[in-house]
Design a protein around this motif. Structure first.
Motif, short mmCIF file in Angstrom:
data_model
loop_
_atom_site.label_atom_id
_atom_site.label_comp_id
_atom_site.label_asym_id
_atom_site.label_seq_id
_atom_site.Cartn_x
_atom_site.Cartn_y
_atom_site.Cartn_z
N PRO A 220 0.62 -1.21 -0.05
CA PRO A 220 0.00 -0.03 0.03
C PRO A 220 0.77 1.38 -0.08
O PRO A 220 0.59 2.23 -0.68
N VAL A 221 1.99 1.20 0.71
CA VAL A 221 2.89 2.54 0.63
C VAL A 221 3.54 2.66 -0.59
O VAL A 221 3.63 3.71 -1.09
N SER A 224 0.96 4.02 -3.19
CA SER A 224 0.71 5.20 -3.10
C SER A 224 1.76 6.18 -3.29
O SER A 224 1.36 7.14 -4.05
N GLY A 225 2.74 5.41 -3.13
CA GLY A 225 4.12 6.62 -3.79
C GLY A 225 3.89 6.57 -5.22
O GLY A 225 4.12 7.58 -6.00
N VAL A 226 3.64 5.64 -5.83
CA VAL A 226 3.52 5.45 -7.35
C VAL A 226 2.38 6.07 -7.98
O VAL A 226 2.49 6.90 -8.84
N VAL A 227 1.39 6.30 -7.32
CA VAL A 227 0.09 6.82 -7.58
C VAL A 227 0.42 8.34 -7.69
O VAL A 227 0.00 9.07 -8.56
N CYS A 256 -11.01 5.32 -1.06
CA CYS A 256 -11.05 3.88 -1.24
C CYS A 256 -11.69 3.04 -0.03
O CYS A 256 -11.40 3.78 1.27
N VAL A 257 -11.95 1.77 0.20
CA VAL A 257 -12.44 1.03 1.34
C VAL A 257 -11.18 0.96 2.42
O VAL A 257 -11.50 1.01 3.43
N LEU A 258 -9.89 1.12 1.93
CA LEU A 258 -8.80 1.13 2.91
C LEU A 258 -8.29 2.48 3.07
O LEU A 258 -6.93 2.54 3.28
N ALA A 259 -8.85 3.49 2.83
CA ALA A 259 -8.49 4.76 2.94
C ALA A 259 -7.78 5.07 4.05
O ALA A 259 -6.94 5.84 4.34
N GLU A 260 -8.49 4.67 5.57
CA GLU A 260 -7.93 4.80 6.74
C GLU A 260 -6.39 4.41 6.89
O GLU A 260 -5.62 4.77 7.71
N GLN A 261 -6.34 3.01 6.50
CA GLN A 261 -4.95 2.14 6.48
C GLN A 261 -3.97 3.23 5.66
O GLN A 261 -2.75 3.20 6.11
N ILE A 262 -4.39 3.67 4.38
CA ILE A 262 -3.54 4.22 3.45
C ILE A 262 -2.91 5.56 4.22
O ILE A 262 -1.81 5.84 4.40
N ARG A 263 -4.10 6.28 4.90
CA ARG A 263 -3.59 7.39 5.71
C ARG A 263 -2.43 7.22 6.55
O ARG A 263 -1.61 7.80 6.82
N ALA A 264 -2.98 5.96 7.51
CA ALA A 264 -1.98 5.77 8.72
C ALA A 264 -0.66 5.33 8.32
O ALA A 264 0.19 5.63 8.71
#
Length: 537
Positions: A220-221, A224-227, A256-264
């Motif tokens: 996920p990290v 997110s960097g690629v995005v 996204c459904v995993l938005a909270e985890q991506i933020r964390a």
């Protein structure tokens, strides 16, 4: 300039920002003040060593990464929850500030098109500064905090039409090209947003769900960097601002459904993005020509007065209290990250010359330097009547009195179901999005890794009535128990121990009660054995 030289400049920037940020906090100021001062003080050396183009590149990378994290924090749900009054306040602030500032600029001899750009840049406030200052004082859920944050979010949305307006204003200086350039800018923006939306809604969720199911914390990290960098490159390739692409990607990914985890996972990286942006901005702003410092100070005072006055007036019209209206206005009385983006885009389009651009950057940096002490001063003056209101607003706007159940396997499902049968409000925290398939309707679930403090804070652990840790892995459970105990000093923490040997370590980590599976199983086996013996003739 080679890559190692650029790395050396980044190390100098971050090192200086760290030292001055710590010094600023020791003096009772915000760390952002130290970051900006680091850039201003390092400007003569690094501009001479690296060149202004290299510093500008660092600033562009820093603002793109920073705006991606701001986009991740953006929430349409949160914006809707703030209500119509905040929406009207945001619209009034942007419109009135733009018109008043543009009129003043034109009265001072500036042409209409550059004047409008200056007005739009002045209307923007720093979402990062607003959130940091309100968060440090636990005022995000106060009346003035909700108003200031809502206006900042609306300003973030307004940057899209503002950026599209720049080519049209630039073409007005070149007769006959207005409609053609505006149509081209609109087409590029549509292509950019469509491409990012398709990737974020189609490919990214599938990859993220695969990573979550496999318990892969790195993907996920990395994704997110690629995005972030990919969206910035696409936007730049289309002739738009790279920061605009990063911000748009962050907003779309935030749903996204995993938005909270991506933020964390990603938001902690802001610790590097934030000083990189603000130190680079400070370097670009000066001190190149001290003769303009007096003019810049006058313009900063005008900016603060105009923005505070506009928000104060609009807030009073919308029936906010005078103190809340004043504190909201002062919280927004600075330039923002998008001010730098908009001014740079306008300079590249030929609307602003280099001297005017640097003067406006200096004004923006000075307004950011002034923001923390000004907010603190007004807060102290308003303490007698607003301290109680701030605490009440926080309690009203946050989840409290619930039980947080961490882990939603068979054990977690039993705990949550039994508590809800007895009328106890429950919130579940689990990393696997597929747990929703086993949940009952109306059960709130926070998707994320409970070993991270940000996830537990979003689940309301500091205000929870109790915390139940049902995770079977002993190392993970011990880490979660320690985090829960740190956040909820008074709430009981009940933990599951898969093997009795781990009971002591869970208790040492902060668990008030430990349920040992081996003990429970032993008791049940004994009970069943006694029943079998009693039933035997």
């Amino acid at each position: 300039m080679d890559g190692w030289s650029i790395l050396a400049q980044i190390l100098i920037l971050l090192g200086s920002a760290t030292l001055l940020g710590l010094l600023a906090q020791r003096l009772g100021q915000n760390a952002i003040t130290g970051y900006l001062l680091a850039g201003v003080l390092l400007a003569p050396y690094l501009v001479r060593a690296a060149g202004r183009d290299a510093i500008r590149l660092l600033a562009e990378i820093g603002v793109a990464l920073l705006l991606f994290t701001i986009g991740l924090e953006f929430s349409l749900t949160r914006l809707r929850a703030l209500g119509a009054r905040v929406a009207w306040l945001g619209a009034a602030q942007i419109g009135a500030t733009t018109l008043i500032t543009a009129a003043c600029a034109c009265a001072a001899g500036m042409r209409t098109a550059p004047g409008i750009v200056v007005g739009l840049a002045a209307a923007m406030s720093s979402t990062t500064v607003v959130m940091r200052l309100l968060s440090e004082r636990s005022e995000l859920d106060s009346a003035h905090g909700r108003a200031a944050l809502g206006v900042a979010l609306i300003q973030d949305l307004a940057i899209v039409p503002a950026m599209l307006l720049v080519p049209l204003l630039a073409s007005s200086e070149q007769a006959g090209q207005g409609l053609r350039l505006l149509a081209a800018a609109l087409l590029k923006a549509v292509v950019l947003l469509a491409a990012i939306y398709a990737l974020m809604r189609g490919l990214a969720p599938v990859l993220l769900l695969k990573a979550a199911s496999a318990r892969n914390r790195d993907l996920p990290v990395l994704l997110s960097g690629v995005v972030c960098l990919g969206s910035s490159w696409i936007s730049h390739w289309l002739g738009l601002s790279a920061s605009l692409g990063a911000f748009a990607a962050g907003i779309i990914l935030s749903e996204c459904v995993l938005a909270e985890q991506i933020r964390a996972d990603v938001i902690p990286l802001r610790a590097a993005f934030l000083p990189l942006f603000f130190t680079s901005a400070g370097m670009l702003a000066g001190p190149g020509d001290w003769s303009t410092l007096g003019l810049a100070a006058v313009l900063v005072a005008a900016l603060v007065l105009i923005k505070t006055g506009v928000v104060l007036t609009a807030s009073l019209v919308l029936r906010m209290t005078a103190r809340d209206a004043l504190r909201a206005g002062v919280s927004l009385a600075q330039a923002g990250e998008f001010s730098f983006v908009l001014l740079g885009f306008a300079r590249d389009a030929g609307l602003l010359d280099e001297m005017l651009f640097r003067l406006l950057l200096t004004v923006s940096v000075l307004s950011l330097l002034l923001a923390p002490p000004l907010v603190l001063l007004v807060a102290r003056l308003a303490v007698p009547t607003t301290s109680r209101q701030g605490r009440a607003g926080t309690a009203e706007g946050s989840r409290s009195g619930h039980v947080v159940v961490i882990g939603y396997g068979p054990a977690g499902q039993q705990v949550a179901g039994s508590l809800r049968e007895h009328g106890v409000p429950v919130l579940v925290v689990d990393l696997n999005p597929r747990t929703a398939a086993f949940s009952s309707p109306g059960l709130p679930i926070e998707y994320g890794d409970a070993t991270q403090q940000e996830i537990l804070e979003r689940a309301g652990v500091p205000r929870a009535r109790a915390v139940v840790v049902t995770i079977p892995d002993p190392l993970t459970a011990r880490h979660v128990v320690a985090q829960a105990r740190h956040l909820a000093a008074q709430a009981p923490v009940i933990a599951r121990a898969r093997y009795h040997i781990h009971s002591e370590s869970l208790a040492a980590a902060g668990s008030d009660r430990v349920v040992s599976e081996e003990v429970i199983v032993g008791r049940e086996l004994a009970h069943q054995t006694l029943q079998a013996l009693a039933a035997k003739p």
